[in-house]
Every structure is written in C-alpha cells, then in structure tokens.
Design an enzyme around this catalytic site. Structure first.
Site, PDB file in Angstrom:
ATOM      1  N   HIS A   1       0.841  -1.202   0.000  1.00  0.00           N
ATOM      2  CA  HIS A   1       0.000   0.000   0.000  1.00  0.00           C
ATOM      3  C   HIS A   1       0.876   1.253   0.000  1.00  0.00           C
ATOM      4  O   HIS A   1       2.059   1.207   0.343  1.00  0.00           O
ATOM      5  CB  HIS A   1      -0.909   0.018   1.230  1.00  0.00           C
ATOM      6  CG  HIS A   1      -0.159   0.192   2.521  1.00  0.00           C
ATOM      7  ND1 HIS A   1       0.565  -0.822   3.097  1.00  0.00           N
ATOM      8  CD2 HIS A   1       0.005   1.265   3.312  1.00  0.00           C
ATOM      9  CE1 HIS A   1       1.138  -0.382   4.202  1.00  0.00           C
ATOM     10  NE2 HIS A   1       0.824   0.887   4.369  1.00  0.00           N
TER      11      HIS A   1
ATOM     12  N   ASP B   1       0.489   5.042   1.979  1.00  0.00           N
ATOM     13  CA  ASP B   1      -0.274   5.463   3.151  1.00  0.00           C
ATOM     14  C   ASP B   1      -1.468   6.320   2.728  1.00  0.00           C
ATOM     15  O   ASP B   1      -1.330   7.250   1.928  1.00  0.00           O
ATOM     16  CB  ASP B   1       0.636   6.230   4.122  1.00  0.00           C
ATOM     17  CG  ASP B   1       1.638   5.298   4.796  1.00  0.00           C
ATOM     18  OD1 ASP B   1       1.327   4.093   4.915  1.00  0.00           O
ATOM     19  OD2 ASP B   1       2.721   5.767   5.200  1.00  0.00           O
TER      20      ASP B   1
ATOM     21  N   HIS C   1       4.587   0.201  -0.016  1.00  0.00           N
ATOM     22  CA  HIS C   1       5.390  -0.543   0.953  1.00  0.00           C
ATOM     23  C   HIS C   1       4.572  -1.667   1.557  1.00  0.00           C
ATOM     24  O   HIS C   1       3.342  -1.681   1.488  1.00  0.00           O
ATOM     25  CB  HIS C   1       5.967   0.379   2.030  1.00  0.00           C
ATOM     26  CG  HIS C   1       4.949   1.193   2.764  1.00  0.00           C
ATOM     27  ND1 HIS C   1       4.401   2.346   2.247  1.00  0.00           N
ATOM     28  CD2 HIS C   1       4.379   1.019   3.984  1.00  0.00           C
ATOM     29  CE1 HIS C   1       3.551   2.847   3.107  1.00  0.00           C
ATOM     30  NE2 HIS C   1       3.491   2.073   4.171  1.00  0.00           N
TER      31      HIS C   1
ATOM     32  N   ARG D   1       5.258   7.578  13.428  1.00  0.00           N
ATOM     33  CA  ARG D   1       5.116   8.017  12.042  1.00  0.00           C
ATOM     34  C   ARG D   1       4.660   9.470  11.970  1.00  0.00           C
ATOM     35  O   ARG D   1       3.771   9.877  12.711  1.00  0.00           O
ATOM     36  CB  ARG D   1       4.071   7.119  11.368  1.00  0.00           C
ATOM     37  CG  ARG D   1       3.626   7.562   9.993  1.00  0.00           C
ATOM     38  CD  ARG D   1       2.780   6.503   9.317  1.00  0.00           C
ATOM     39  NE  ARG D   1       1.361   6.635   9.643  1.00  0.00           N
ATOM     40  CZ  ARG D   1       0.385   6.021   8.971  1.00  0.00           C
ATOM     41  NH1 ARG D   1       0.678   5.208   7.973  1.00  0.00           N
ATOM     42  NH2 ARG D   1      -0.865   6.197   9.311  1.00  0.00           N
TER      43      ARG D   1
HETATM   44 FE   LIG Z   1       1.959   2.172   5.679  1.00  0.00          FE
END
Ligand SMILES: [Fe+2]
Length: 323
Positions: free
Chosen positions: A128, A130, A279, A296
């Site tokens: 995917h 993000d 990723h 993140r």
């Molecule tokens: Fe991710």
C-alpha cells in the site's frame, strides 16, 4: 513535499553521504544528525535523495517526538490525523505510534489473526501507499523505530516509477489513460452476523477515483499508481478484465528488482516518497511476541494528476487539505 528555498550552492551536500542500497530504490544516508537539525544544504541533499531513490534510511538517530516533527517540517506540512492508535502521544498530534499490532483485531471484537485473514483477500493485499484512498494521499512518510524485534519485522518498499518504466511500450500506452477506484476496506470478508469492523468501515468510508498512471508533481516521472490494499476496480473495464490487469500490474510493481528491504534497529528512520512507492508492512513478527514500537509523521500531499492532466476525483470521505 513543498519546495523549500535553500541557500545551498549547486553540488554541496552539507557533508552527508548518500549510498544507494539496491538497483532501483533505496539509499542509506550517513553524516547527518537529524536531532541536531540539518542545515539547508543537508535538507536539500536529503530532499534530492528522496526524490531520486524514493526511500532513504538513517541509522542511529536520537529523535524524540518534537524533533521528529521539527525534522518533518523542513520538508513539508505534517498532517494531523483525526484518529490515531491509542499508543500515540496525546501532546504531539502529528505523531502516530503503533506499539501493538495485536490491539487492532481486538478493537473490533475478534482475534487479531482472524481480522487479518478476513482482510487479506489476495497475496498483494499488504502492499500500500499510506492513506491511498484519500483524494490527496500524503506526499511522504517519515517512520522512526523505537523498539524492534531482534529479527523479523522488516519493511519492504517498491519503486512505482521504475515499475512503470519497466512495462512494455504498448502496455504503458494502454494504462496511461486509465483510472481506478480506490477504497478503504476493499475485499474485506465480513463475519457472519454482527461485525464491528464492517460498521467501522461504513462509518468511515473513503473512496477516490485516481489516475492509474500519475505524473509525479516534482520529478515529472510517470508512476504506476496501484497497490494491493485500496484499488477496487479499474474504471471502464469489466470486473474480470480489471482483476486480470490489476494482478499483472501488481506482479510488475512487486518484482524483486523494483524493491528494497530494510532491517530496522532502534533509532532507524525511513523517509519515503509516498507518491512514488508502495510498501509492505511485516507479517513475520506477530508470532515472535516481541514489542515493535514505531512512530510516524506524514507530510500533506497534492491531488494526483494523470497523464492527460485530469486530477483525481473524491467520491467519499476526503477533501483536499482537510484531515
Ligand atoms: Fe503504511
């Protein structure tokens, strides 16, 4: 990422070293202390490396939450996600922390394994970018490791520009004009009876029609804008046609030569262009029963634009620039 004016002279790199680690994607950057605040030349060199290598890695960094956000801010505007995992720091709204992946299934009243099984509808499923179902997916993500298992838990990225360039000319011409619907929760297999995750998906629907080939806003490269997580259907094709083409494109994207795999250590930081990569989160560490705590920060992104200049179209649940 926004384009920041720097005073860097052409060719200066602020003393940092950019060492590519795979043929098409990934570079390790040394010679910079991210917590100390990189200077303008270092910021310019990091930005150029992210655009060139799609994901860059730093090791042995000592960023705290504030330093992480301050570093991110040198490259763009950090987004403030409206919903975060419960391990996220309440006083730093830009940071999302994943501390225990096992909490997710439990949140929806089922064992984590079952929840994953119901979500994994294909082998490509985990790949995917993000928030790819948004009309303006983040431009970049900066992920920092705090605690990692002694083995297992690697992340893998794939270069979508290289994958596009590697297609044959007739296939590139075919996909150039296509668009696809991206949706949160694609392929989820509901539990019989009451299923809290279905309720969650219905309450938080996000769907967008994106170009299948995106023109990168900074490099001008054509990017094969597909992933196994959000893409529901290629517009205008029959369902079986769409599935066959998507399988072909995802096989292309995930060919090993377009990927790089990163072994995390505490203090590692990965910084990727979320517009030019997909990723794969690890699936080999749940049984190890070892904590893996990651933080993140995502940078606000643009609305994608296709080869013919047509932008993505929001269907549900997202507006440009509004989180
Ligand atoms: Fe991710």
């Amino acid at each position: 990422m926004t384009t920041e004016k720097t005073t860097a002279e052409a060719g200066t790199d602020g003393g940092i070293e950019v060492r590519p680690v795979a043929g098409h994607i990934g570079a390790e950057i040394t010679g910079v202390d991210l917590a100390a605040g990189p200077d303008a030349a270092q910021v310019a060199a990091i930005r150029a490396a992210v655009l060139r290598w799609k994901v860059v890695f730093f090791r042995g960094q000592r960023l705290d939450h504030a330093g992480h956000v301050a570093f991110a801010r040198r490259f763009g505007e950090p987004v403030v996600p409206p919903r975060r995992g419960k391990a996220s720091p309440p006083d730093v709204p830009e940071i999302e922390t994943t501390a225990d992946r096992l909490e997710l299934g439990g949140r929806f009243g089922m064992p984590h394994d079952e929840w994953l099984r119901r979500r994994r509808h294909t082998l490509h499923r985990g790949w995917h970018c993000d928030h790819g179902a948004r009309v303006d997916p983040p431009a970049a993500t900066i992920l920092r490791a705090e605690t990692v298992p002694p083995y297992g838990g690697d992340t893998t990225w794939a270069n979508l520009a290289a994958a596009y360039a590697g297609l044959s000319a007739p296939l590139r011409a075919f996909v150039d004009g296509l668009r696809a619907e991206h949706r949160l929760g694609v392929g989820y297999q509901p539990r019989p009876g009451e299923d809290a995750y279905v309720r969650h998906l219905l309450d938080h629907q996000v769907a967008t029609v994106h170009p299948l080939v995106r023109v990168h806003p900074e490099t001008g490269e054509r990017v094969l804008f597909v992933n196994g997580y959000y893409v529901e259907q290629i517009a205008g094709l029959s369902r079986p046609e769409s599935q066959a083409i998507l399988d072909l494109l995802l096989d292309q994207v995930t060919r090993p030569e377009y990927t790089v795999r990163f072994r995390w250590e505490p203090g590692s930081v990965a910084f990727w262009d979320n517009r030019a990569t997909v990723h794969l989160a690890p699936s080999d560490n749940a049984h190890l029963d070892h904590p893996r705590t990651m933080h993140r920060v995502m940078l606000a992104g643009e609305v994608p634009v296709g080869v013919d200049g047509t932008p993505s179209e929001a269907l549900l649940g997202s507006e440009p620039g509004r989180w």
